[in-house]
Design an enzyme around this catalytic site. Structure first.
Site, PDB file in Angstrom:
ATOM      1  N   ASP A  16       0.759  -1.109   0.136  1.00 54.71           N
ATOM      2  CA  ASP A  16       0.037  -0.061   0.053  1.00 54.71           C
ATOM      3  C   ASP A  16       0.766   1.195  -0.017  1.00 54.71           C
ATOM      4  OD1 ASP A  16      -2.528   1.703   0.618  1.00 54.71           O
ATOM      5  OD2 ASP A  16      -1.212   1.918   2.496  1.00 54.71           O
ATOM      6  N   ARG A  46       8.569 -10.464  -2.699  1.00 56.55           N
ATOM      7  CA  ARG A  46       8.404 -11.971  -3.120  1.00 56.55           C
ATOM      8  C   ARG A  46       7.427 -12.216  -4.100  1.00 56.55           C
ATOM      9  NH1 ARG A  46       6.035 -13.186   2.916  1.00 56.55           N
ATOM     10  NH2 ARG A  46       4.993 -11.365   1.915  1.00 56.55           N
ATOM     11  N   LYS A 123       8.151   3.702  10.092  1.00 53.00           N
ATOM     12  CA  LYS A 123       7.773   3.479  11.418  1.00 53.00           C
ATOM     13  C   LYS A 123       6.766   2.164  11.193  1.00 53.00           C
ATOM     14  CE  LYS A 123       4.490   5.389  13.143  1.00 53.00           C
ATOM     15  NZ  LYS A 123       3.034   5.741  13.518  1.00 53.00           N
ATOM     16  N   HIS A 153       7.351  11.091   9.494  1.00 52.06           N
ATOM     17  CA  HIS A 153       6.870  11.958   8.460  1.00 52.06           C
ATOM     18  C   HIS A 153       6.578  13.272   8.832  1.00 52.06           C
ATOM     19  CE1 HIS A 153       2.803  10.661   9.505  1.00 52.06           C
ATOM     20  NE2 HIS A 153       2.299  11.490   8.714  1.00 52.06           N
ATOM     21  N   LYS A 157       6.632  18.043   7.519  1.00 53.35           N
ATOM     22  CA  LYS A 157       5.738  19.035   7.387  1.00 53.35           C
ATOM     23  C   LYS A 157       6.163  20.394   7.599  1.00 53.35           C
ATOM     24  CE  LYS A 157       2.023  15.775   9.386  1.00 53.35           C
ATOM     25  NZ  LYS A 157       1.016  15.660   8.423  1.00 53.35           N
ATOM     26  N   HIS A 215       5.945  11.041  16.735  1.00 55.59           N
ATOM     27  CA  HIS A 215       5.561  12.417  16.071  1.00 55.59           C
ATOM     28  C   HIS A 215       5.447  13.402  16.953  1.00 55.59           C
ATOM     29  CE1 HIS A 215       4.719   9.932  12.523  1.00 55.59           C
ATOM     30  NE2 HIS A 215       3.420   9.585  12.930  1.00 55.59           N
TER      31      HIS A 215
END
Ligand code: NDP
Ligand code: BG6
Length: 441
Positions: A16, A46, A123, A153, A157, A215
Site C-alpha cells: 500500500d 516476493r 515506522k 513524516h 511537514k 511524532h
C-alpha cells in the site's frame, strides 16, 4: 544541490505504501529534478511481476514508467542494479513489516551492498525500548548509523519545520520562550477517522506508540530545545536529545472509543487506548515547573493538529483588575490550513476602555499560496541528497521509547462515544482548538 545518479529500490513494492505514497512522490521528484537519465526505481518483493505488470500498478507519467523496474527478491539484486547503470548510491526503502527489518538488512549485506547503501526505514521503529534497541543493534551489525534514515513524516511537514524558524529567526519570541513567561504548552493531535483497515497493527500499538512516542515527542523537542549551533543534522540531534534526557511523564489517561473492539483485526477484549492525554515536564532551567500537555486520539469530533503556547496571566492591575483579560496565546496550526495565530487583547473603538480578544494571523495559504510539498517527497529527496536532518537517530528513538515506556499499557481505560472528545478526566483546561479552525481556512 546536484543529486548523484541513484538506484532507488523499494522493498515491499507490491504494498500500500509504495502505491499510495512512494511511487507518486518519486515521480514528482524525478520530474522536478530531471533525474530520468541518471537514476532508476526498482521495485522488489516476493511477488512475481514482470516490468510491464509492475508498471501497470501505478498511475504515473510514461517517462516515470520507463525507469521503473521490478526484481523479485534480494538475491541477484546487486548484479541486476549494476546492469542498469553505474550508480554511486543505492537507496533502499523498507516498505516492509517491521518484523523483517533486521533480516532484510542482513540479506542486503550478504548480497554485497556496503557504503553505497542507504536504508530508509518506516515506522513503527520498535514496540518498546528493548525492541527498538534490538533493531538498532541488529541494523548496526551490517550498516553504519549514517546509512540509516528513520522516517518520521511529521518532521517533513512545513508547519513543523517552521517552528525552528519562528523560534530562532524572530528576536521578539526568543526572550519569552521559557517557563518564566509561559504557563503551559498544549499539543493536540485529533483525528476523525478510527483505525479503519489498520486494526491488526493498531491493536498492538495504541495511540501512545502510534503517535506520541514518535511524532508528538519530536514536535515537543523542536518546540523546547535550545538553539542548535548550526542547522546540521548532528547539531539539531544533540539539542533534541538534551530535551529527551530531562523529560519525564507525570500523568497519563487512556481511553478507548466504543465499538473499537468490534472492528476488524481488534481483539474482543482489547485494552488498547485510542485516545490518550499525558502530562510531561522538562526538567531543565528553561522549562522548570512548566507542564506540557499532549493529547492524541482517533474517532474524535474533528481532525486537527495544533500547538498552543499559553502565556502567564497579567497581574491584577490596570486593565486586568478583575482578572478578565485572557492571557496571550500562540497557536501553531500544523494541519489542516497551516498557520500561526497570536491572541492579543485590543481596545474596542469608542470612548471607554473596553477590551476584546483579537487574533494576529499568519496563514500559509495567504502568504505563500498552495506550495506545500508532500511529506514523502521531501523525505525521499533529502535521503537522495544524504541530508539526515529530517530523520530520527537511533539514540532519539531509544530515549523516546525509554521515557514513554513508563506509561505504555498501564492504568485503567475509560470509554468515549465515537465522534466525541473524551472529557471524563481532562488533565488540563484544554484550549478549544475548534475556535481556530477557520482562522486560516
Ligand atoms: P503492506 O502490508 O501493504 O506490505 C508491504 C509489502 O511487504 C507487501 O506487499 C509484501 O510484498 C511485503 N511483505 C509482507 N510481509 C512480508 C514478509 N514477512 N517478508 C518480506 N516481505 C513481506 O504494508 P504497507 O505498504 O502499508 O506498509 C509498509 C511499511 O510502512 C510498514 O512498516 C508500515 O507500518 C509502514 N507505514 C505504512 C503506511 C501506509 O500509509 N501504508 C504509513 C506509515 C508507515 P511481497 O509479498 O511482494 O513480498
Ligand atoms: C501515522 C499513524 O504515523 O500518522 C496513523 O500511524 C496516523 O495512525 C497518521 O493516522 C497521522 O498522520 P497525519 O499526517 O495525517 O497527521
Amino acid at each position: 544541490m546536484r543529486i548523484p545518479g541513484s538506484a532507488i529500490v523499494i522493498l515491499g513494492a507490491s504494498g500500500d505504501l509504495a502505491k499510495r505514497k512512494l511511487i507518486p512522490a518519486l515521480a514528482v521528484i524525478f520530474e522536478q529534478e530531471n533525474l530520468f537519465d541518471s537514476s532508476v526505481i526498482i521495485g522488489s518483493g516476493r511477488t512475481d511481476f514482470n516490468d510491464h505488470d509492475f508498471r501497470g500498478k501505478f498511475d504515473v507519467h510514461g517517462k516515470v514508467k520507463d525507469i521503473l523496474f521490478y526484481h523479485k527478491g534480494i538475491s541477484g539484486l546487486k548484479r541486476y542494479i549494476e546492469q542498469k547503470g553505474n550508480f554511486s548510491r543505492v537507496i533502499f526503502f523498507f516498505a516492509l513489516p517491521p518484523s523483517v527489518y533486521s533480516d532484510t538488512a542482513k540479506q542486503l549485506f550478504e548480497e554485497g551492498f556496503r557504503d553505497e547503501a542507504r536504508l530508509i526505514i518506516e515506522k513503527p521503529f520498535g514496540y518498546d525500548y528493548e525492541s527498538a534497541k534490538t533493531i538498532n543493534h541488529e541494523l548496526h551489525e551490517y550498516f553504519h548509523e549514517s546509512q540509516l534514515f528513520r522516517i518520521d513524516h511529521y518532521l517533513a511537514k512545513e508547519a513543523i519545520q517552521n517552528i525552528l524558524v519562528f523560534r530562532f529567526a524572530n528576536s521578539i519570541f526568543y526572550p519569552v520562550w521559557n517557563s518564566r513567561y509561559i504557563k503551559e504548552i498544549q499539543i493536540n493531535a485529533s483525528e476523525k477517522i478510527g483505525v479503519e483497515e489498520r486494526g491488526s497493527y493498531f491493536d498492538r500499538a495504541g495511540i501512545i506508540r502510534d503517535m506520541v512516542q514518535n511524532h508528538l515527542m519530536q514536535l515537543l523537542c523542536l518546540l523546547t530545545m535550545e538553539a542548535p549551533v548550526s542547522l546540521d543534522a548532528e547539531d539539531i540531534r544533540i539539542q533534541k536529545l538534551n530535551v529527551l534526557k530531562v523529560l519525564s511523564i507525570t500523568d497519563c489517561m487512556r481511553y478507548q472509543y466504543k465499538g473499537y473492539r468490534e472492528e476488524p483485526g481488534i481483539a474482543p477484549d482489547s485494552p488498547t487506548e485510542t485516545y490518550a492525554e499525558l502530562v510531561l515536564s522538562i526538567n531543565n532551567f528553561r522549562w522548570y515547573n512548566m507542564p506540557v500537555y499532549i493529547r492524541a486520539g482517533k474517532a474524535l469530533n474533528r481532525k486537527g493538529t495544533e500547538i498552543c503556547i499559553l502565556f502567564k496571566s497579567l497581574p491584577r492591575l490596570l486593565f486586568n483588575k478583575s482578572g478578565g483579560i485572557k492571557p496571550n496565546r500562540i497557536v501553531f496550526k500544523i494541519q489542516p490550513s497551516e498557520g500561526i495565530i497570536l491572541d492579543l487583547s485590543g481596545k474596542i473603538p469608542g470612548s471607554d476602555f473596553f477590551i476584546s480578544e483579537t487574533k494576529m494571523k499568519f496563514c500559509y495559504h495567504d502568504v505563500f499560496g498552495d506550495v506545500m510539498q508532500e511529506a514523502y517527497q521531501k523525505l525521499l529527496l533529502d535521503a537522495l541528497l544524504g541530508d539526515r536532518t529530517l530523520f530520527v537517530s537511533a539514540e532519539e528513538t531509544e530515549l523516546s521509547w525509554e521515557k514513554i515506556g513508563q506509561v505504555l499499557d498501564s492504568g485503567s481505560i475509560e470509554y468515549y462515544e465515537k465522534g466525541t472528545m473524551p472529557a471524563t478526566h481532562p488533565l488540563t483546561d484544554w484550549i478549544d482548538f475548534e475556535d481556530y479552525e477557520t482562522a486560516c481556512g
